[in-house]
Write an enzyme that holds these catalytic residues in place. Structure first.
Site, PDB file in Angstrom:
ATOM      1  N   CYS A   1      42.769  40.843  30.980  1.00 59.06           N
ATOM      2  CA  CYS A   1      41.367  41.153  30.736  1.00 59.06           C
ATOM      3  C   CYS A   1      41.129  41.102  29.237  1.00 59.06           C
ATOM      4  O   CYS A   1      42.069  41.085  28.459  1.00 59.06           O
ATOM      5  CB  CYS A   1      41.026  42.553  31.243  1.00 59.06           C
TER       6      CYS A   1
ATOM      7  N   ARG B   1      39.334  35.323  29.034  1.00 61.61           N
ATOM      8  CA  ARG B   1      40.410  36.211  29.505  1.00 61.61           C
ATOM      9  C   ARG B   1      40.075  36.840  30.863  1.00 61.61           C
ATOM     10  O   ARG B   1      40.931  37.488  31.471  1.00 61.61           O
ATOM     11  CB  ARG B   1      40.634  37.347  28.498  1.00 61.61           C
TER      12      ARG B   1
ATOM     13  N   TRP C   1      39.458  40.662  34.653  1.00 60.62           N
ATOM     14  CA  TRP C   1      40.072  39.765  35.630  1.00 60.62           C
ATOM     15  C   TRP C   1      40.759  40.698  36.605  1.00 60.62           C
ATOM     16  O   TRP C   1      41.786  41.292  36.289  1.00 60.62           O
ATOM     17  CB  TRP C   1      41.066  38.827  34.942  1.00 60.62           C
TER      18      TRP C   1
ATOM     19  N   ASN D   1      43.752  46.888  30.291  1.00 60.97           N
ATOM     20  CA  ASN D   1      44.254  45.582  30.711  1.00 60.97           C
ATOM     21  C   ASN D   1      45.683  45.793  31.168  1.00 60.97           C
ATOM     22  O   ASN D   1      46.455  46.442  30.474  1.00 60.97           O
ATOM     23  CB  ASN D   1      44.217  44.623  29.514  1.00 60.97           C
ATOM     24  N   GLY D   2      46.048  45.258  32.328  1.00 61.76           N
ATOM     25  CA  GLY D   2      47.418  45.405  32.806  1.00 61.76           C
ATOM     26  C   GLY D   2      47.449  46.114  34.142  1.00 61.76           C
ATOM     27  O   GLY D   2      46.449  46.136  34.868  1.00 61.76           O
TER      28      GLY D   2
ATOM     29  N   GLU E   1      56.049  18.557  41.887  1.00 61.60           N
ATOM     30  CA  GLU E   1      55.159  19.231  40.935  1.00 61.60           C
ATOM     31  C   GLU E   1      55.188  18.498  39.585  1.00 61.60           C
ATOM     32  O   GLU E   1      54.147  18.311  38.958  1.00 61.60           O
ATOM     33  CB  GLU E   1      55.580  20.700  40.803  1.00 61.60           C
TER      34      GLU E   1
ATOM     35  N   LYS F   1      51.894  16.819  37.862  1.00 54.35           N
ATOM     36  CA  LYS F   1      51.437  17.169  36.501  1.00 54.35           C
ATOM     37  C   LYS F   1      51.246  15.901  35.677  1.00 54.35           C
ATOM     38  O   LYS F   1      50.273  15.763  34.939  1.00 54.35           O
ATOM     39  CB  LYS F   1      52.439  18.081  35.773  1.00 54.35           C
TER      40      LYS F   1
ATOM     41  N   GLU G   1      48.140  13.973  36.781  1.00 54.09           N
ATOM     42  CA  GLU G   1      46.901  14.664  36.386  1.00 54.09           C
ATOM     43  C   GLU G   1      46.618  14.539  34.896  1.00 54.09           C
ATOM     44  O   GLU G   1      45.488  14.329  34.492  1.00 54.09           O
ATOM     45  CB  GLU G   1      47.021  16.165  36.692  1.00 54.09           C
TER      46      GLU G   1
ATOM     47  N   HIS H   1      66.369   4.789  50.968  1.00 54.48           N
ATOM     48  CA  HIS H   1      65.597   4.328  52.124  1.00 54.48           C
ATOM     49  C   HIS H   1      64.338   3.577  51.700  1.00 54.48           C
ATOM     50  O   HIS H   1      63.437   3.381  52.509  1.00 54.48           O
ATOM     51  CB  HIS H   1      65.249   5.507  53.026  1.00 54.48           C
TER      52      HIS H   1
ATOM     53  N   LYS I   1      38.522  22.642  38.609  1.00 60.23           N
ATOM     54  CA  LYS I   1      39.442  23.777  38.764  1.00 60.23           C
ATOM     55  C   LYS I   1      39.340  24.375  40.161  1.00 60.23           C
ATOM     56  O   LYS I   1      40.325  24.809  40.730  1.00 60.23           O
ATOM     57  CB  LYS I   1      39.118  24.827  37.694  1.00 60.23           C
TER      58      LYS I   1
END
Ligand code: F6R
Length: 618
Positions: A2, A27, A75, A101-102, A486, A490, A493, A509, A613
């Site tokens: 946050c 944030r 957040w 925050n946390g 992955e 990346k 993208e 194969h 996003k």
């Protein structure tokens, strides 16, 4: 993650806090609020949703007037993004305001105790308990009337990771703040003092800052600051001069949000694990699936898209290995069109960073119509997927601004493993000491991620030597296969170049026909300390592709000497168990994709072309 601001000085704190929150909206942006000390009382205004909602509310009620204030852009971690759960939180007598925050890991027993004593809570957050506790300590007993001592008492009762700011109605000239494992910076002005979760909070007003150390407390007044330890003894912060502009400050000094987020991965995994191991047991949160139901599941279906899908592949490996029930995984957009066989003994694991992905949401809805129970793994509190699921396990990666997923992916893998362990525990397929051993290995991962991040230069050297590549292959076996997928995603993208991930054994194969001179091939090598046959087979695969002219970039754990002769470039990662290796091996591939993107001329890695996003259309 946050955004937090605190101010004591000669300006109107409300306007200043709003401006600071605007600069820190990256944030967190699911609610915002401020509290101002108006001289002898606290006035709070807060609203769910974007900062604009708070500004609208302030326009209606008028900005509170006062020269000390705190602000927060949230957040959500504990509790949905509602007006009530927005920060600040006030104590029962409205004498204390808190922003945080946390995660306060022991908030539940503290809250239960206070509720038993008759305190009424206004929110579902972990934070509110700190406000009530502080009022208690200030109002009665040895610490009565002593803001500082009362705050120290509270801090010593909190467990977890937190940056926390306290304001007391009777002390309009002071803010007391503390940090443990999450950042807090003091901004030192002329006759004014600032606090911020990062320098973006006050960069407009001062370039003189002081970074606080672990378990530091600070008392700020307009003219001074005093740093203490949690036991009240004097301590010191680290003064520095801010040489960033605002844009750089928002990105933590990195060139892009994505790079910043890659470096946030130790915290993303650490925060995701936080609170899920208690009294020798794995615990899930917001879980409306009973222990009996967990026990009764005889199959798992994983539904997700893109990177989340890759994390789901790892869930399959882990759950089948630990729980010994079949796990099927389906790209969410295919799931409901295939008429999968589900019933009330099926657990559907829906994984989504945004919690809004339409394909995954529709898969969740379909699963529920078939009677299955749905457990969401999600990074966005209060989003649609967790809302429609039976249970949710939140990843605590904080907001991910870079469109290509990095820290959220790693946090998803960690969360999936928590689910796997919770199932193994409920079904008794692992002994408690085995679960503890796996948990301990998982718990060491954030530190090991830090070691991988520290070796970033190795990847830069490789990507510099590679230059502008046109195509690339990624190979892995076992849990290395999703890592290969992955890595290839990346690269597609970010660099817009053709990249494919294959299981290394599948090469012969067909895909081996793609190998030609100088083709860069990344190979993710499993630990030689794990399944021997897996390691020796992949070494053979590396030889096969080298013999056909490929250049190999090998990711192998420290001490694996067998791969050295076959690697054109070698990236070392710390040793860990086989199942945990993806949490480390993925990181060099994130760097590689970012570097190659820049090499091929795509500078803005935060916003790859054609991508969004949050994909809210099917
Ligand atoms: C890849 C990426 C996407 C997302 C996918 C699912 O870097 O970010 O593939 O993983 O669109 O998104 P969520 O997790 O929000 O459902």
């Amino acid at each position: 993650m946050c955004g937090i601001v605190g101010y004591v000085g000669s300006r109107q704190a409300a306007g200043l806090a709003i401006e600071a929150l605007r600069r820190m909206e990256y944030r967190g942006y699911d609610s915002a609020g401020i509290a101002v000390n108006t001289g002898d009382s606290l006035t709070m205004v807060k609203r769910a949703g974007k900062l604009a909602n708070l500004e609208e509310r302030i326009a209606q009620v008028g900005a509170p007037e006062g020269k000390a204030g705190i602000g927060h852009t949230r957040w959500a971690t504990h509790g949905r993004p509602t007006d009530e759960n927005a920060h600040p939180h006030l104590s029962f007598d409205e004498s204390v305001a808190v922003v945080h925050n946390g995660i306060i890991e022991n908030f539940a027993p503290l809250r239960q105790q206070m509720e038993r004593e008759g305190v009424e809570f206004a929110s579902d957050t972990d934070t509110e308990v700190a406000a009530h506790l502080l009022a208690r300590y200030y109002n009665e007993g040895e610490t009565a009337g002593d803001f500082r001592e009362s705050a120290l008492r509270v801090l010593n009762r909190l467990e977890g990771a937190f940056t926390i700011l306290f304001m007391h109605a009777n002390h309009p000239d002071q803010i007391i703040a503390a940090r443990r494992s999450t950042p807090l910076i003091i901004g030192v002005g002329e006759g004014e003092m600032f606090l911020g979760s990062d320098v973006a909070a006050f960069i407009e007003f001062t370039k003189d800052a002081v970074e606080l150390g672990q378990d530091n407390v600070v008392v700020i007044t307009a003219d001074d600051y005093e740093v203490l330890n949690f036991d009240g003894t004097p301590s010191q912060g680290r003064p520095f001069t801010i040489d960033w502009d605002l844009e750089a400050a928002e990105k933590g000094g990195f060139d892009s949000f994505m790079m910043k987020e890659i470096y946030e991965q130790p915290a993303a995994v650490r925060d995701t694990l936080a609170g899920h191991w208690s009294e020798g047991r794995v615990v899930l949160d917001e879980n409306n699936i009973s222990e009996e139901e967990l026990k009764s599941f005889n199959q798992v279906f994983v539904v997700a898209c893109g990177s989340a899908y890759h994390s789901g592949l790892l869930a399959k490996y882990a759950i089948e290995h630990w729980v010994r029930i079949p796990v099927q995984i389906e790209v969410a957009s295919e799931f409901r069109y295939r008429d999968p066989v589900l019933d009330e003994r099926t657990l559907v694991l829906a994984i989504s960073q945004s919690g809004e992905t339409a394909d995954t949401l529709e898969a969740v809805r379909h699963a529920k119509t078939q009677g299955a129970k749905v457990l969401a793994v999600c990074n966005t509190n209060g989003s649609q997927i967790p809302r429609e699921s039976d249970a949710v396990l939140y990843t605590h990666a904080g907001p991910e601004i870079g469109v290509a997923s990095t820290k959220a992916f790693l946090a998803q893998v960690a969360a999936n493993y928590i689910v796997g362990l919770a199932l193994a525990q409920a079904k008794g397929t692992k002994y408690p000491d085995e679960i503890k051993e796996i948990w301990d290995t998982l718990d060491l991962i954030p530190g090991k991620i830090e070691q991988v991040l520290a070796a970033r230069d190795t990847v830069t050297e490789i990507s510099d030597e590679l230059g502008a590549v046109a195509t690339m292959l990624f190979l892995g076996r076992g849990v290395g296969f999703p890592v290969a997928l992955e890595g290839a995603l990346k690269l597609k993208e970010l660099a817009y170049i053709h990249a494919e991930g294959f299981p290394a054994g599948e090469l012969k194969h067909g895909p081996i026909a793609l190998i030609e001179d100088d083709l860069p091939v990344v190979v993710v090598v499993p630990s030689p300390r794990g399944l021997k046959v897996l390691h020796s087979k992949i070494v053979s695969n590396i030889q096969e592709i080298r013999a056909r002219g490929a250049k190999t970039i090998v990711i192998a754990e420290e001490g694996d000497e067998a791969v050295e002769p076959y690697a054109n470039w070698l990236i070392r990662i710390p040793q860990t168990s086989t199942i945990m290796q993806p949490l480390l091996a993925t990181i060099p591939l994130q760097f590689l994709a970012a570097d190659i993107a820049v090499n091929v001329g795509n500078e803005d890695i935060d916003k790859p072309r054609n991508l969004a996003k949050s994909v809210t259309v099917e």
